[in-house]
Design a protein around this motif. Structure first.
Motif, PDB file in Angstrom:
ATOM      1  N   LEU A   1      -3.587   0.441   5.835  1.00 46.45           N
ATOM      2  CA  LEU A   1      -4.076   1.619   5.124  1.00 46.45           C
ATOM      3  C   LEU A   1      -5.594   1.618   5.019  1.00 46.45           C
ATOM      4  O   LEU A   1      -6.250   2.636   5.249  1.00 46.45           O
ATOM      5  CB  LEU A   1      -3.441   1.687   3.732  1.00 46.45           C
TER       6      LEU A   1
ATOM      7  N   VAL B   1      -2.609   5.904  -0.178  1.00 44.27           N
ATOM      8  CA  VAL B   1      -1.860   4.965  -1.017  1.00 44.27           C
ATOM      9  C   VAL B   1      -0.878   5.728  -1.903  1.00 44.27           C
ATOM     10  O   VAL B   1       0.275   5.305  -2.091  1.00 44.27           O
ATOM     11  CB  VAL B   1      -2.818   4.107  -1.864  1.00 44.27           C
TER      12      VAL B   1
ATOM     13  N   ARG C   1       2.070   6.751   0.209  1.00 44.21           N
ATOM     14  CA  ARG C   1       2.926   5.619   0.561  1.00 44.21           C
ATOM     15  C   ARG C   1       3.718   5.138  -0.641  1.00 44.21           C
ATOM     16  O   ARG C   1       4.928   4.874  -0.541  1.00 44.21           O
ATOM     17  CB  ARG C   1       2.066   4.477   1.121  1.00 44.21           C
ATOM     18  N   THR C   2       3.086   5.001  -1.791  1.00 42.47           N
ATOM     19  CA  THR C   2       3.816   4.542  -2.974  1.00 42.47           C
ATOM     20  C   THR C   2       4.815   5.593  -3.450  1.00 42.47           C
ATOM     21  O   THR C   2       5.761   5.273  -4.166  1.00 42.47           O
ATOM     22  CB  THR C   2       2.859   4.171  -4.120  1.00 42.47           C
TER      23      THR C   2
ATOM     24  N   LEU D   1       1.517  -1.295  -3.934  1.00 38.44           N
ATOM     25  CA  LEU D   1       2.593  -1.279  -2.945  1.00 38.44           C
ATOM     26  C   LEU D   1       3.753  -2.168  -3.377  1.00 38.44           C
ATOM     27  O   LEU D   1       4.925  -1.800  -3.229  1.00 38.44           O
ATOM     28  CB  LEU D   1       2.055  -1.719  -1.587  1.00 38.44           C
TER      29      LEU D   1
ATOM     30  N   ALA E   1      -1.281  -2.864   3.251  1.00 37.01           N
ATOM     31  CA  ALA E   1      -2.580  -2.616   2.628  1.00 37.01           C
ATOM     32  C   ALA E   1      -3.694  -2.694   3.656  1.00 37.01           C
ATOM     33  O   ALA E   1      -4.604  -1.852   3.685  1.00 37.01           O
ATOM     34  CB  ALA E   1      -2.824  -3.623   1.503  1.00 37.01           C
TER      35      ALA E   1
ATOM     36  N   ILE F   1      -4.475  -2.256  -3.906  1.00 37.24           N
ATOM     37  CA  ILE F   1      -3.478  -1.570  -3.071  1.00 37.24           C
ATOM     38  C   ILE F   1      -2.231  -2.426  -2.922  1.00 37.24           C
ATOM     39  O   ILE F   1      -1.108  -1.924  -3.032  1.00 37.24           O
ATOM     40  CB  ILE F   1      -4.086  -1.235  -1.699  1.00 37.24           C
TER      41      ILE F   1
END
Length: 266
Positions: free
Chosen positions: A28, A42, A45-46, A13, A25, A9
């Protein structure tokens, strides 16, 4: 697909440009109920969605405040506004949070000052729903309306401290905000008009109607806008002064309604 590990993660990120990849991370991982949920979070977010929307909360003044998508995310610099309001409050005071967003400011004040009577208002449907989630269990009342329009008449002349994190970004500067803010947060929560002070002007124009004698209005702004804001407060019958935190890079204008004149004995 194998479950994501924390190092996986962090790598994703970082590749997406997240500056605090390690911290994010961990948050999350802690927030995800299942590995499948974690993978989806994830991915969001990315893809650019603000972390607070992904995990559903923001840390503010040591509290975990629920944040719904589209609602203004509380900033840590606004903790200075809370600090300045706390210095003026006493137990049992009547507090009004205008443009309340998530209700984070009010929640922090209730946590710090015993028995305050908190009222909050916002023009956004999403913000009102979010604020009610954060404030209802604290005994606060949350109203849906533009500035003062939805407030009950008994609050007139009764508010000891009014706090307002109004939109104060000049319209021409909104497009220069970080991507997460300008794309995902409601523009009405950011755009303050030509010089960024349009909403502040409307707020100050009626403040003395709602404030109790010697009551205070506290508004976050920028250092560059401070002197114009001071002039606006003075014009509308408030006694202004400027508070500044270099550590948080925060500026707060405090306007005080003059005390009621003392009647001479006959």
């Amino acid at each position: 697909m194998p479950a994501l590990t924390e190092p996986d993660i962090v790598a994703r990120l970082r590749a997406a440009g997240c500056v605090f990849a390690e911290d994010e991370a961990r948050m999350l991982v802690a927030a995800a109920p299942t590995p499948a949920d974690l993978a989806a979070m994830v991915e969001r977010r990315t893809g650019g969605l603000p972390l607070e929307y992904v995990i559903g909360w923001a840390e503010f003044c040591g509290l975990r405040v629920a944040v719904d998508e589209g609602v203004f995310v509380p900033r840590h610099r606004t903790e200075f506004l809370v600090d300045r309001a706390m210095a003026l409050l006493r137990p049992g005071a009547v507090v009004l949070d205008v443009c309340c967003g998530t209700g984070a400011i009010g929640a922090a004040l209730v946590a710090a000052i015993p028995r305050i009577q908190l009222h909050a208002t916002d023009i956004s449907d999403a913000a009102v729903l979010c604020a009610r989630r954060n404030l209802a269990h604290l005994g606060a009342r949350v109203y849906h309306g533009d500035l003062y329009t939805a407030l009950p008449a008994p609050l007139c002349g009764a508010v000891d401290v009014m706090v307002a994190n109004v939109p104060y970004v000049p319209s021409a500067d909104v497009e220069m905000l970080p991507r997460e803010a300008r794309i995902y947060e409601a523009r009405e929560a950011l755009d303050g008009g030509t010089d960024g002070l349009d909403v502040l002007r409307r707020l100050a124009a009626e403040a003395v109607v709602w404030l109790a004698p010697s009551g205070h209005l506290l508004v976050e702004t920028t250092e560059r806008q401070a002197q114009t804001a001071v002039a606006i407060f003075s014009h509308d019958g408030l006694i202004p002064h400027v508070e500044r935190s270099d550590e948080l890079e925060a500026t707060v204008i405090v306007g005080t309604r003059p005390a009621a004149p003392t009647r001479s004995a006959v």
